[in-house]
Write an enzyme that holds these catalytic residues in place. Sequence first.
Site, mmCIF file in Angstrom:
data_model
loop_
_atom_site.group_PDB
_atom_site.id
_atom_site.type_symbol
_atom_site.label_atom_id
_atom_site.label_comp_id
_atom_site.label_asym_id
_atom_site.label_seq_id
_atom_site.Cartn_x
_atom_site.Cartn_y
_atom_site.Cartn_z
ATOM 1 N N PHE A 35 -8.379 -1.697 1.132
ATOM 2 C CA PHE A 35 -8.658 -1.144 -0.197
ATOM 3 C C PHE A 35 -7.401 -1.271 -1.043
ATOM 4 O O PHE A 35 -6.324 -0.840 -0.627
ATOM 5 C CB PHE A 35 -9.062 0.340 -0.092
ATOM 6 C CG PHE A 35 -9.477 0.919 -1.421
ATOM 7 C CD1 PHE A 35 -10.788 0.816 -1.865
ATOM 8 C CD2 PHE A 35 -8.547 1.543 -2.249
ATOM 9 C CE1 PHE A 35 -11.171 1.321 -3.110
ATOM 10 C CE2 PHE A 35 -8.924 2.049 -3.490
ATOM 11 C CZ PHE A 35 -10.238 1.936 -3.917
ATOM 12 N N ASP A 85 0.747 -3.095 0.831
ATOM 13 C CA ASP A 85 0.217 -2.019 -0.014
ATOM 14 C C ASP A 85 0.481 -0.686 0.689
ATOM 15 O O ASP A 85 -0.215 -0.324 1.641
ATOM 16 C CB ASP A 85 -1.286 -2.249 -0.226
ATOM 17 C CG ASP A 85 -1.921 -1.169 -1.100
ATOM 18 O OD1 ASP A 85 -1.310 -0.089 -1.266
ATOM 19 O OD2 ASP A 85 -3.041 -1.396 -1.596
ATOM 20 N N LYS A 100 0.452 7.084 -5.142
ATOM 21 C CA LYS A 100 0.034 8.419 -4.714
ATOM 22 C C LYS A 100 1.154 9.468 -4.597
ATOM 23 O O LYS A 100 1.279 10.345 -5.439
ATOM 24 C CB LYS A 100 -0.721 8.316 -3.401
ATOM 25 C CG LYS A 100 -2.090 7.633 -3.558
ATOM 26 C CD LYS A 100 -2.830 7.652 -2.251
ATOM 27 C CE LYS A 100 -4.177 6.948 -2.297
ATOM 28 N NZ LYS A 100 -5.272 7.721 -2.862
#
Length: 400
Positions: A135, A220, A249
Amino acid sequence: MTPATDASPLMATYPPPPVTFVRGRGSYLWDDAGRRYLDMLSGLAVTSLGHAHPAVTEAVATQAATLVHVSNLFGTDVGPEVARTLDRLVGDGEPVGGQVFFCNSGAEANECAIKLARRFGGRGRHVVVSAYGGFHGRTLATLHATGQPDKHEVYQPLPEGFRHVPWHDVDALAAAMDPSVTAVLLEPVQGEGGVNPANAAYFAGVRRLCDERGALLMVDEVQTGLGRTGRWFGFQHFDVRPDVVTVAKALGNGVPIGACWARADVAGVFQPGDHATTFGGQPLATAAARAVLQVMQDEDVPARAARAGERFAAGLGALPGVVDVRGLGLLLGVELDGHDARQVAAALLDDGLVVNAVTASALRLAPSLLVSDDEVDRAVAMIAAALARASDRDAPGVAP
Ligand SMILES: Cc1ncc(COP(=O)(O)O)c(C=O)c1O
């Protein structure tokens, strides 16, 4: 036209929320009825220092009263400091000499990485390979990099130049890496895909292929970065050096900020005007990030996450109804023995524990990296009780 009075003013991209939270502190949240919840999700791995951490609150309040935004047409003093710290953490304590582009989210950090890879590859060499189950975001390009074809269909045609390979399969990657490939983009632990960790052999194989074929290894770390896995970055478990690293995040502990770090010669392909953002790197968000990174270093959050993660995994792994606990540090996937993870997560929320169902059969836990042993033990006990109730309910002979 007058809207129906009960219609939500928000677009229906999420199901209706089961709870409305109004306040948080550390590992706890309170809803609008004053009820307290133990938060083991951290807003999807974002509030890694817990809610309302005093140092971050103070930094944001001070910066808000000083200077919030001027745009990237002008210099500010906080962003470069945060960029230097990120570079040092990418080097596990030693500066690497890379450069950073700040933005506002994980998807934007990956967009930057993809554009950088295209600029690095040049014409005819623009394909980014990523893994099924991965993702990388919801913008059109990062959605295509996301290896979940069911999410692609309604948005076709997506930008071209993306290719997917089976996760954890070096041979499949080798077969996919023709001369049009400029980069490989992978998570160290597939987070949204179900908490599936990679291992050192896979990442070593990917690094070798990238070196042989002149492609970039882009990692990532949006969900895994900044201590969550028990190291500053997930790739550090695998003893490889990536060329590009994306984070978001946890970087602002909830204040929106993302960053794309790249090795100096890779970053150097961007010229003024090649990429831009209005808000990215602004003083408010970077002041939050500066405070976050300071607390993370003072508290040695990677070591704390490694320790707490072991305790959590051991407690959960011993529960009846749990068949597997996977992940790294404090990013854990709890595979349930036949129970519907969505129902269990909903029951836990009713009990006052916040987790989410990352797949139909697995819960995801991503608590604050400052979580206490007591909080871990309480969460384990609450999950044990919910699974025992689910087993009683699902036992043969018990009427639904
Ligand atoms: C690994 C990874 N990359 C990228 C993203 C996208 O980040 P954002 O939602 O901030 O755009 C996420 C979000 O969950 C993620 O887990």
